[in-house]
Design a protein around this motif. Structure first.
Motif, mmCIF file in Angstrom:
data_model
loop_
_atom_site.group_PDB
_atom_site.id
_atom_site.type_symbol
_atom_site.label_atom_id
_atom_site.label_comp_id
_atom_site.label_asym_id
_atom_site.label_seq_id
_atom_site.Cartn_x
_atom_site.Cartn_y
_atom_site.Cartn_z
ATOM 1 N N ASP A 33 0.820 -1.212 0.000
ATOM 2 C CA ASP A 33 0.000 0.000 0.000
ATOM 3 C C ASP A 33 0.856 1.264 0.000
ATOM 4 N N SER A 36 2.515 1.715 -3.371
ATOM 5 C CA SER A 36 1.529 2.109 -4.376
ATOM 6 C C SER A 36 1.110 3.575 -4.181
ATOM 7 N N ARG A 37 0.955 3.975 -2.928
ATOM 8 C CA ARG A 37 0.613 5.385 -2.667
ATOM 9 C C ARG A 37 1.759 6.304 -3.094
ATOM 10 N N GLN A 41 -0.319 7.273 -5.910
ATOM 11 C CA GLN A 41 -1.251 8.030 -5.071
ATOM 12 C C GLN A 41 -2.558 7.275 -4.794
ATOM 13 N N LYS A 42 -2.456 5.946 -4.664
ATOM 14 C CA LYS A 42 -3.630 5.129 -4.323
ATOM 15 C C LYS A 42 -3.164 3.833 -3.685
ATOM 16 N N ASP A 43 -4.040 3.246 -2.874
ATOM 17 C CA ASP A 43 -3.726 1.952 -2.272
ATOM 18 C C ASP A 43 -3.510 0.910 -3.360
ATOM 19 N N LEU A 46 -6.413 -0.592 -5.283
ATOM 20 C CA LEU A 46 -7.114 0.331 -6.183
ATOM 21 C C LEU A 46 -6.325 0.618 -7.461
#
Length: 138
Positions: A33, A36-37, A41-43, A46
């Motif tokens: 997570d 990815s963030r 900029q997302k979990d 997602l």
């Protein structure tokens, strides 16, 4: 599948007397997570397939992992093992296997001669079993 992994983590916790495996898995999921963030900029869940693959490919191939990613290779290997084990022990997974066991055999004709020849050859030459020890035939 999540239930299988949860049960396995609980089993290891009881058998090992510690939470090492759970910490590895939970830490790895948190890393997915956060990475990815950082990148998208997302979990992780997602992200699209290409974004997820971009992260997973960094840890899925131990020999190719960069030094900064090596600590997550162990997580990925254990998670992959748990996922495959969970799937192939489920009803859907067993249905995907060409499993022929638990069926009556009208007449047992023994081991295929070609397979038996390979076994005999290996045993004559001091077959090294899973523990790496030579096991002479006979």
């Amino acid at each position: 599948m999540p239930e299988f992994i949860d049960d396995w983590l609980d089993f290891r916790r009881r058998e090992d007397g510690n939470d090492s495996l759970a910490a590895l898995i939970q830490g790895g999921l948190s890393w997915l997570d956060s990475e990815s963030r950082r990148l998208f900029q997302k979990d992780f869940v997602l992200g699209n397939e290409d974004q997820q693959r971009q992260i997973l490919d960094r840890v899925a191939w131990p020999a190719k992992a960069k030094p900064e990613d090596r600590r997550w290779v162990g997580f990925f290997n254990r998670m992959r093992d748990l996922t495959v084990s969970g799937y192939f022990s489920s009803k859907a997974g067993v249905a995907d296997l060409p499993y022929l066991g638990n069926k009556a055999v009208a007449e047992w004709k023994g081991c295929d001669p070609k397979v038996w020849a390979v076994i005999e050859e290996r045993m004559k030459n001091g077959y090294k079993g899973l523990a790496g020890e030579a096991k002479p035939w006979g």
